[in-house]
Design a protein around this motif. Structure first.
Motif, PDB file in Angstrom:
ATOM      1  N   ASN A  13       0.858  -1.180   0.000  1.00 60.50           N
ATOM      2  CA  ASN A  13       0.000   0.000   0.000  1.00 60.50           C
ATOM      3  C   ASN A  13       0.896   1.232   0.000  1.00 60.50           C
ATOM      4  O   ASN A  13       1.917   1.269   0.703  1.00 60.50           O
ATOM      5  N   GLN A  15       1.642   4.046   1.464  1.00 61.36           N
ATOM      6  CA  GLN A  15       1.373   4.712   2.734  1.00 61.36           C
ATOM      7  C   GLN A  15       2.695   5.195   3.339  1.00 61.36           C
ATOM      8  O   GLN A  15       3.728   4.555   3.163  1.00 61.36           O
ATOM      9  N   LEU A  46      -1.006   1.545  -4.920  1.00 57.90           N
ATOM     10  CA  LEU A  46      -0.007   0.521  -4.606  1.00 57.90           C
ATOM     11  C   LEU A  46       1.354   0.938  -5.158  1.00 57.90           C
ATOM     12  O   LEU A  46       1.438   1.551  -6.222  1.00 57.90           O
ATOM     13  N   ASP A  72       0.803  -3.563   5.509  1.00 58.90           N
ATOM     14  CA  ASP A  72       0.683  -2.912   4.204  1.00 58.90           C
ATOM     15  C   ASP A  72       1.292  -3.699   3.050  1.00 58.90           C
ATOM     16  O   ASP A  72       1.239  -3.252   1.903  1.00 58.90           O
TER      17      ASP A  72
END
Length: 166
Positions: A13, A15, A46, A72
């Protein structure tokens, strides 16, 4: 112990802090990261990390298991277990007075590299290829006097029509 180089792709992810958690896992476990590249993937939200590490098959299995424990991390792919394309980019600033430039240009042409900047006493060479090509180019440019090297690290994907994201 059979230590080999492994290239793995980690789909994560996109993040804050994910890169830190992944690299921290390697450090805590005593696994070395030889190269890491991170960038957007083909799917929005992603990112794809391509990590090159060295170790035996058991170590690689442990890395994969530990990576999946990070919330993640979506997918881990052992790229080096399949036919893959891998590339790296390097910028090499080499000392090159005008009288030496034809020799340096000969090396550049042989490696299908390019000159991306010309200074009064230097050239910046861009070379793209596998790590062995980059290292060979560096060795041939050393006698002229390398001032700086910046390398991206390896990025890779599976050859052909197989995709690792599905």
């Amino acid at each position: 112990m059979n230590r080999t180089t492994h290239t793995i792709a980690v789909i994560v992810n996109d993040q804050p802090g994910v890169l830190q958690r992944v690299s921290g896992l390697f450090g805590r476990r005593g696994f070395n990261i030889e190269s890491i590249t991170v960038g957007a993937s083909e799917e929005e939200g992603l990112s794809r990390m391509v990590i090159v590490t060295t170790g035996d098959d058991h170590m690689l299995e442990q890395i994969e298991k530990q990576l999946y424990k990070i919330i993640d991390v979506i997918k881990v792919i052992n790229l080096s277990s399949q036919a893959m394309v891998d590339r790296e980019l390097a910028l090499i600033k080499v000392k090159a007075e005008p009288k030496e430039r034809p020799e340096v240009l000969g090396v550049v042409e042989t490696f299908r590299a390019s000159i991306v900047d010309i200074g009064p006493a230097t050239l910046v060479v861009q070379v793209v290829g596998d790590s062995k090509k980059i290292e060979a180019m560096v060795e041939l440019l050393k006698p002229y006097g390398i001032r700086e090297i910046s390398r991206t690290g390896v990025t890779a994907m599976i050859r052909g029509s197989i995709t690792d994201s599905k």
